[in-house]
Design a protein around this motif. Structure first.
Motif, PDB file in Angstrom:
ATOM      1  N   SER A   1      28.394  44.493  48.918  1.00  0.00           N
ATOM      2  CA  SER A   1      27.261  43.751  49.471  1.00  0.00           C
ATOM      3  C   SER A   1      26.326  44.667  50.241  1.00  0.00           C
ATOM      4  O   SER A   1      25.103  44.601  50.097  1.00  0.00           O
ATOM      5  N   ALA A   2      26.895  45.557  51.057  1.00  0.00           N
ATOM      6  CA  ALA A   2      26.077  46.494  51.821  1.00  0.00           C
ATOM      7  C   ALA A   2      25.298  47.428  50.908  1.00  0.00           C
ATOM      8  O   ALA A   2      24.211  47.903  51.272  1.00  0.00           O
ATOM      9  N   GLY A   3      25.833  47.667  49.709  1.00  0.00           N
ATOM     10  CA  GLY A   3      25.155  48.519  48.739  1.00  0.00           C
ATOM     11  C   GLY A   3      24.107  47.797  47.917  1.00  0.00           C
ATOM     12  O   GLY A   3      23.532  48.386  46.995  1.00  0.00           O
ATOM     13  N   GLY A   4      23.873  46.529  48.229  1.00  0.00           N
ATOM     14  CA  GLY A   4      22.812  45.775  47.566  1.00  0.00           C
ATOM     15  C   GLY A   4      23.236  44.940  46.382  1.00  0.00           C
ATOM     16  O   GLY A   4      22.388  44.337  45.712  1.00  0.00           O
ATOM     17  N   ALA A   5      24.522  44.868  46.098  1.00  0.00           N
ATOM     18  CA  ALA A   5      24.987  44.091  44.939  1.00  0.00           C
ATOM     19  C   ALA A   5      24.841  42.599  45.201  1.00  0.00           C
ATOM     20  O   ALA A   5      25.356  42.082  46.195  1.00  0.00           O
ATOM     21  N   GLU A   6      24.179  41.915  44.311  1.00  0.00           N
ATOM     22  CA  GLU A   6      24.014  40.459  44.404  1.00  0.00           C
ATOM     23  C   GLU A   6      24.885  39.731  43.391  1.00  0.00           C
ATOM     24  O   GLU A   6      25.196  38.558  43.566  1.00  0.00           O
ATOM     25  N   ARG A   7      25.278  40.426  42.321  1.00  0.00           N
ATOM     26  CA  ARG A   7      26.131  39.839  41.280  1.00  0.00           C
ATOM     27  C   ARG A   7      27.373  40.703  41.154  1.00  0.00           C
ATOM     28  O   ARG A   7      27.291  41.846  40.698  1.00  0.00           O
ATOM     29  N   ILE A   8      28.489  40.146  41.583  1.00  0.00           N
ATOM     30  CA  ILE A   8      29.698  40.934  41.729  1.00  0.00           C
ATOM     31  C   ILE A   8      30.799  40.405  40.820  1.00  0.00           C
ATOM     32  O   ILE A   8      31.004  39.200  40.718  1.00  0.00           O
ATOM     33  N   ALA A   9      31.496  41.333  40.180  1.00  0.00           N
ATOM     34  CA  ALA A   9      32.698  40.994  39.415  1.00  0.00           C
ATOM     35  C   ALA A   9      33.919  41.353  40.245  1.00  0.00           C
ATOM     36  O   ALA A   9      33.897  42.310  41.023  1.00  0.00           O
ATOM     37  N   LEU A  10      34.972  40.584  40.082  1.00  0.00           N
ATOM     38  CA  LEU A  10      36.240  40.868  40.745  1.00  0.00           C
ATOM     39  C   LEU A  10      37.312  41.077  39.693  1.00  0.00           C
ATOM     40  O   LEU A  10      37.475  40.250  38.787  1.00  0.00           O
ATOM     41  N   VAL A  11      38.056  42.169  39.812  1.00  0.00           N
ATOM     42  CA  VAL A  11      39.235  42.401  38.987  1.00  0.00           C
ATOM     43  C   VAL A  11      40.445  42.263  39.894  1.00  0.00           C
ATOM     44  O   VAL A  11      40.529  42.914  40.937  1.00  0.00           O
ATOM     45  N   GLY A  12      41.389  41.398  39.521  1.00  0.00           N
ATOM     46  CA  GLY A  12      42.561  41.233  40.362  1.00  0.00           C
ATOM     47  C   GLY A  12      43.600  40.342  39.725  1.00  0.00           C
ATOM     48  O   GLY A  12      43.345  39.663  38.727  1.00  0.00           O
ATOM     49  N   MET A  13      44.799  40.358  40.308  1.00  0.00           N
ATOM     50  CA  MET A  13      45.859  39.483  39.842  1.00  0.00           C
ATOM     51  C   MET A  13      45.508  38.029  40.138  1.00  0.00           C
ATOM     52  O   MET A  13      44.498  37.737  40.772  1.00  0.00           O
ATOM     53  N   GLY A  14      46.383  37.105  39.695  1.00  0.00           N
ATOM     54  CA  GLY A  14      46.100  35.694  39.854  1.00  0.00           C
ATOM     55  C   GLY A  14      45.800  35.283  41.273  1.00  0.00           C
ATOM     56  O   GLY A  14      44.909  34.463  41.520  1.00  0.00           O
ATOM     57  N   CYS A  15      46.510  35.859  42.241  1.00  0.00           N
ATOM     58  CA  CYS A  15      46.297  35.498  43.634  1.00  0.00           C
ATOM     59  C   CYS A  15      44.870  35.794  44.065  1.00  0.00           C
ATOM     60  O   CYS A  15      44.286  35.059  44.877  1.00  0.00           O
ATOM     61  N   GLN A  16      44.287  36.866  43.519  1.00  0.00           N
ATOM     62  CA  GLN A  16      42.908  37.225  43.857  1.00  0.00           C
ATOM     63  C   GLN A  16      41.896  36.516  42.958  1.00  0.00           C
ATOM     64  O   GLN A  16      40.812  36.134  43.403  1.00  0.00           O
ATOM     65  N   ALA A  17      42.257  36.328  41.695  1.00  0.00           N
ATOM     66  CA  ALA A  17      41.339  35.704  40.746  1.00  0.00           C
ATOM     67  C   ALA A  17      41.016  34.262  41.129  1.00  0.00           C
ATOM     68  O   ALA A  17      39.968  33.732  40.764  1.00  0.00           O
ATOM     69  N   SER A  18      41.907  33.623  41.860  1.00  0.00           N
ATOM     70  CA  SER A  18      41.655  32.250  42.293  1.00  0.00           C
ATOM     71  C   SER A  18      40.686  32.174  43.459  1.00  0.00           C
ATOM     72  O   SER A  18      40.153  31.100  43.757  1.00  0.00           O
ATOM     73  N   ALA A  19      40.450  33.294  44.144  1.00  0.00           N
ATOM     74  CA  ALA A  19      39.629  33.270  45.348  1.00  0.00           C
ATOM     75  C   ALA A  19      38.164  32.893  45.086  1.00  0.00           C
ATOM     76  O   ALA A  19      37.635  31.994  45.765  1.00  0.00           O
ATOM     77  N   PRO A  20      37.452  33.543  44.141  1.00  0.00           N
ATOM     78  CA  PRO A  20      36.052  33.165  43.950  1.00  0.00           C
ATOM     79  C   PRO A  20      35.839  31.697  43.609  1.00  0.00           C
ATOM     80  O   PRO A  20      34.991  31.033  44.223  1.00  0.00           O
ATOM     81  N   PRO A  21      36.592  31.119  42.643  1.00  0.00           N
ATOM     82  CA  PRO A  21      36.324  29.709  42.348  1.00  0.00           C
ATOM     83  C   PRO A  21      36.709  28.761  43.480  1.00  0.00           C
ATOM     84  O   PRO A  21      36.064  27.719  43.651  1.00  0.00           O
ATOM     85  N   VAL A  22      37.736  29.100  44.268  1.00  0.00           N
ATOM     86  CA  VAL A  22      38.061  28.199  45.374  1.00  0.00           C
ATOM     87  C   VAL A  22      36.993  28.302  46.458  1.00  0.00           C
ATOM     88  O   VAL A  22      36.649  27.312  47.104  1.00  0.00           O
ATOM     89  N   MET A  23      36.423  29.490  46.656  1.00  0.00           N
ATOM     90  CA  MET A  23      35.290  29.623  47.573  1.00  0.00           C
ATOM     91  C   MET A  23      34.115  28.776  47.100  1.00  0.00           C
ATOM     92  O   MET A  23      33.447  28.095  47.890  1.00  0.00           O
ATOM     93  N   GLN A  24      33.863  28.827  45.792  1.00  0.00           N
ATOM     94  CA  GLN A  24      32.735  28.081  45.236  1.00  0.00           C
ATOM     95  C   GLN A  24      32.990  26.576  45.283  1.00  0.00           C
ATOM     96  O   GLN A  24      32.097  25.797  45.631  1.00  0.00           O
ATOM     97  N   ALA A  25      34.205  26.173  44.959  1.00  0.00           N
ATOM     98  CA  ALA A  25      34.528  24.748  44.948  1.00  0.00           C
ATOM     99  C   ALA A  25      34.443  24.151  46.336  1.00  0.00           C
ATOM    100  O   ALA A  25      34.031  22.994  46.505  1.00  0.00           O
ATOM    101  N   ARG A  26      34.818  24.931  47.344  1.00  0.00           N
ATOM    102  CA  ARG A  26      34.833  24.427  48.720  1.00  0.00           C
ATOM    103  C   ARG A  26      33.619  24.867  49.528  1.00  0.00           C
ATOM    104  O   ARG A  26      33.585  24.704  50.734  1.00  0.00           O
ATOM    105  N   LYS A  27      32.638  25.471  48.825  1.00  0.00           N
ATOM    106  CA  LYS A  27      31.370  25.841  49.458  1.00  0.00           C
ATOM    107  C   LYS A  27      31.573  26.748  50.666  1.00  0.00           C
ATOM    108  O   LYS A  27      31.191  26.425  51.793  1.00  0.00           O
TER     109      LYS A  27
END
Length: 361
Positions: free
Chosen positions: A172-198
């Motif tokens: 984010s500090a480097g100016g990225a507005e569109r970010i991909a995440l690579v991670g195991m299931g525990c991490q892969a669930s984080a973006p959609p749960v953030m989005q679902a719960r606003k």
């Protein structure tokens, strides 16, 4: 979540906290967030008392997390036979570029996806893991990839833990507005749960999630206490590792060694012992090196975004795919390992994840 043992150490709570009152402890095999003393210590949170709930909204193990994410991503709860999650397609895939294929694990698919997404204006940066320093310590650390060279530097598997979401601040500090995440299931669930719960602006920046099939990760102590003490394999001499029923270890001198996987169980990371998600069930694309073909990745395409990217890559000739029916045992193994992981989920927690351990065939 943390005190009950459900915390996987994904660090999503730290990433979304707007008050900087959470820190991450990766010492002694812990890999857990903690609350700083200046803001209420471990027992309280002065910001929470005032009404902030962002950390719980970002947590992919808080309350009915699985149903929340399934409904948000797929518009429905999963069916009883979808033991490794909702999917549109399961294929075998690998990179066609020999450099990417060789640098990556099991065909280099993840590296190929990230390079394609960066070079075709899909993402600005990816959160990945690197090996610390010159790589000889084999300590995995979160980092940001914004170029082909950085993607290839992050290629390959590590079987100790890296909380890749922690690299969000750097991206984010480097100016990225569109970010991909690579991670195991525990991490892969984080973006959609953030989005679902606003859960704020952090959620909006995640546009692509690549999940890694994962039964468990191991404490860093496995290098000295198992590989070195029992087999004379020093971490600084290790060039590459893989798991194919056994720990496969290649040394820099060209030699190859195997360590029985059952001997490694004692070094299972604490955060993995209750995790029910083997197949990274909430990623856009889930990938893993299981099955008969060592240079092909079993690939679960779950979302429209995932299918769009895979189709574009096939059309561009940067990956090749073959049907999963070419290796039906791999699909069955994925189903079996997903079911086994489901059984880890405690009976004292919300019941959702455990139902697949019983009803799936």
């Amino acid at each position: 979540v943390v005190t009950s043992g459900l915390c996987t150490g994904c660090a999503a709570c730290i990433v979304v906290c707007p008050y900087d009152v959470l820190r991450y402890d990766d010492t002694g095999g812990r890999y857990k967030p903690f609350h700083i003393e200046a803001e209420g210590g471990a027992e309280d949170c002065t910001r929470g008392v005032k009404g902030c709930t962002l950390c719980t909204r970002a947590c992919a193990r808080f309350r009915e997390w699985e149903a929340d994410i399934d409904t948000y991503i797929f518009g429905r709860d999963r069916l009883d036979d979808e033991v490794f999650g909702v999917s549109q397609q399961v294929v075998l895939a690998r990179a066609t570029d020999p450099v990417v294929n060789e640098a990556g694990q099991d065909g280099g698919l993840v590296s190929a996806i990230l390079i394609h997404a960066l070079e075709n204006d899909v993402i600005d940066a990816a959160l990945v893991s690197y090996l610390e320093g010159d790589g000889t310590s084999w300590k995995a650390v979160p980092g940001v990839a914004k170029t082909r060279e950085q993607v290839l530097a992050a290629a390959g598997s590590r079987y100790t833990y890296s909380a890749n979401p922690l690299a969000y601040g750097e991206a984010s500090a480097g100016g990225a507005e569109r970010i991909a995440l690579v991670g195991m299931g525990c991490q892969a669930s984080a973006p959609p749960v953030m989005q679902a719960r606003k859960a704020g602006k952090v959620a909006r920046r995640f546009v692509l999630t690549i999940g890694l099939l994962c039964s468990k990760t191991f404490d860093d102590a496995i290098f000295e206490e198992l590989f070195e003490a029992r087999y004379g394999l020093h971490r600084q001499d290790i060039k590459k590792m893989n798991i194919k029923g056994v720990f496969q270890i290649w040394l820099r001198d060209g030699s190859y060694h195997e360590v029985p996987l059952k001997e490694a169980h004692g070094w299972t990371r604490e955060g993995c012992k209750s995790c029910p998600d083997f197949a990274a069930e909430h990623a856009d694309i889930s990938t893993g090196g299981i099955g008969a073909f060592a240079d092909w990745t079993i690939t679960v395409v779950r979302t429209d975004k995932g299918r769009e990217i895979m189709d574009a890559m096939v059309a561009a000739g940067v990956i090749e795919v073959r049907p999963s029916t070419d290796d039906p045992a791999a699909v069955e193994l994925m189903r079996k390992l997903a079911r086994t992981s489901r059984r880890r989920w405690p009976e004292t927690a919300v019941p959702g994840p455990r139902r697949f351990a019983v009803t799936a065939g």
